[in-house]
Design an enzyme around this catalytic site. Structure first.
Site, PDB file in Angstrom:
ATOM      1  NE  ARG A 241      -3.611  -2.365   2.567  1.00 35.18           N
ATOM      2  CZ  ARG A 241      -3.283  -3.579   3.005  1.00 35.18           C
ATOM      3  NH1 ARG A 241      -2.054  -3.801   3.483  1.00 35.18           N
ATOM      4  NH2 ARG A 241      -4.160  -4.574   2.979  1.00 35.18           N
ATOM      5  CE  LYS A 268      -8.027  -2.196   4.999  1.00 30.61           C
ATOM      6  NZ  LYS A 268      -8.531  -2.160   3.606  1.00 30.61           N
ATOM      7  CG  HIS A 331      -4.320   1.067  -3.131  1.00 37.35           C
ATOM      8  ND1 HIS A 331      -4.868  -0.160  -3.423  1.00 37.35           N
ATOM      9  CD2 HIS A 331      -4.241   1.123  -1.774  1.00 37.35           C
ATOM     10  CE1 HIS A 331      -5.117  -0.813  -2.294  1.00 37.35           C
ATOM     11  NE2 HIS A 331      -4.744  -0.064  -1.286  1.00 37.35           N
ATOM     12  NE  ARG A 334      -2.649  -3.602  -1.658  1.00 32.25           N
ATOM     13  CZ  ARG A 334      -2.076  -4.474  -0.835  1.00 32.25           C
ATOM     14  NH1 ARG A 334      -0.756  -4.486  -0.707  1.00 32.25           N
ATOM     15  NH2 ARG A 334      -2.792  -5.337  -0.139  1.00 32.25           N
ATOM     16  CG  HIS A 358      -5.388  -9.268   0.637  1.00 27.85           C
ATOM     17  ND1 HIS A 358      -5.673  -9.419  -0.705  1.00 27.85           N
ATOM     18  CD2 HIS A 358      -5.262  -7.922   0.833  1.00 27.85           C
ATOM     19  CE1 HIS A 358      -5.733  -8.237  -1.285  1.00 27.85           C
ATOM     20  NE2 HIS A 358      -5.481  -7.318  -0.374  1.00 27.85           N
ATOM     21  CE1 TYR A 368      -1.046 -21.394   4.942  1.00 32.90           C
ATOM     22  CE2 TYR A 368      -2.469 -19.844   3.780  1.00 32.90           C
ATOM     23  CZ  TYR A 368      -1.964 -21.126   3.940  1.00 32.90           C
ATOM     24  OH  TYR A 368      -2.373 -22.133   3.121  1.00 32.90           O
TER      25      TYR A 368
END
Length: 394
Positions: A241, A268, A331, A334, A358, A368
């Protein structure tokens, strides 16, 4: 009986003195010339005095009105002085439990768990759009219609997304008030569906390799500031980001082991994130290192090296190259990476998603950890960098 003409004619003397208006109301003239209203009364065989303010701030009429209220209380067996003390305590408690007081307390408590940028925007939104209308109201007395009227003001200027975010923030504050025994419920729950839904729009991104190639060439020929140029070159390779890139610090960069570790506080999802660095990215960091390594931030601000690069710097650079918001955004890299890594380089989606930071879960529904699939991700990041270079040079 006093009159304004008589009061104005009263002059200070060597000692303070009193002039009666009747019924225990009098004005006291001090040696300094101030004129103070007092009410002398008796309750439980004890003489007491109640201050009613200073003349002319409190006029003769106002003083008589206050006097009549106090006399009425006294006739009902209420001590005017004790009543005032109680009112002061109630008002103080109301101020402590006002929406603004509780909101500031909530913000202060949870601020360490947020990014600096999020905390600043959240408080600014409250100060600009909520406190002027709800701030002084005791939080337990706020009802759904009052909140809706406040949110409607935001909605009326077309800021639908901001209206929803403000409603969500207010709900968090009310629930905090419930948890701390200062409110009985969260009234925002009754307002579900009262605001139009947000029309979601994705960040514009170029995902066609034939259109991406000239963009990469344009980036490498960019003629702006050197710090912006290096950040501009790195962004497509790492596809983080833009906020995470511009706030990168040298203590997070390990050039020897070719890794960039972003702390959870900056992410985030509030989870530490590892970015394997390709050979190309390492060289770019080495190129800017002599210029900014004596400061905390890799990409220092144009006005002060103590601050990170402006959040608009990369966006402005794209605009200067002729790419508007409908074509590509910082952005958008991504989305570019996610699409081409899947469709052209054929990497597994869960590896791509994890590198995008994510929320990815394994077959058992567990998230994970930060180092999961790191060898595969390292391989992917190098192949991605090579793919971009081949596109640019083709």
């Amino acid at each position: 009986m006093l009159s304004d003409r008589k009061i104005k004619a009263l002059k200070p003397k060597d000692k303070s003195y009193k002039v009666s208006d009747g019924g225990g109301l009098y004005i006291e003239v001090s040696t300094g010339g101030s004129k103070l209203w007092r009410y002398k009364y008796r309750i439980n065989d004890k003489e007491k005095r109640l201050a009613l303010g200073a003349y002319p701030e409190v006029s003769l009429k106002d003083a008589r009105d206050k006097h009549q209220i106090a006399r009425g209380d006294l006739a009902n067996g209420i001590d005017p002085s004790e009543k005032r003390k109680t009112e002061k305590v109630v008002n103080a408690l109301s101020a402590q439990n006002s929406f603004e007081a509780v909101a500031i307390e909530w913000h202060t408590k949870f601020k360490p768990t947020w990014s600096e940028n999020h905390a600043h925007k959240l408080l600014a939104r409250l100060k600009n759009d909520v406190f002027p209308w709800l701030g002084t109201t005791p939080i337990k007395d706020i009802e759904p219609p009052t909140i809706l009227a406040t949110i409607r003001r935001i909605e009326s200027r077309g800021a639908i997304d901001s209206a929803h975010r403000t409603m969500q923030t207010c709900g968090q504050i009310f629930r905090y008030a419930v948890a701390t025994s200062r409110a009985d419920r969260d009234p925002t729950r009754d307002l579900k569906g009262a605001i139009p839904p947000v029309n979601k729009s994705h960040f514009s991104a170029i995902i066609d390799p034939e259109k991406l190639a000239p963009l990469l060439r344009d980036i490498h020929s960019y003629q702006g500031q050197f710090v912006t140029l290096i950040a501009f070159k790195i962004l497509p390779y790492v596809f983080v980001r833009p906020r995470e890139l511009r706030r990168a610090e040298w203590k997070e960069i390990d050039l020897k082991n070719k890794q960039w570790v972003i702390p959870a506080s900056k992410m985030k999802m509030k989870v530490e994130h590892i970015i394997p660095l390709s050979t190309q990215v390492v060289k770019l960091f080495e190129e800017i290192q002599p210029l900014t390594s004596k400061w905390d931030f890799v990409f220092t601000g144009a006005r002060s090296p103590l601050r990170p690069m402006s959040e608009n710097a990369l966006l402005a650079a794209l605009r200067n190259l002729g790419y508007d918001k409908h074509t590509h955004t910082p952005h958008g890299f991504r989305a570019t990476a996610r699409t081409l890594l899947d469709e052209k380089l054929e990497f597994p989606i869960h590896i791509i998603e994890q590198q995008l930071a994510h929320a990815v879960k394994d077959a058992n529904g567990r998230a994970y950890n930060r180092t999961a699939h790191l060898p595969q991700r390292t391989k992917m990041m190098q192949e991605w960098a090579d793919y971009l270079d081949n596109l640019r040079e083709s």
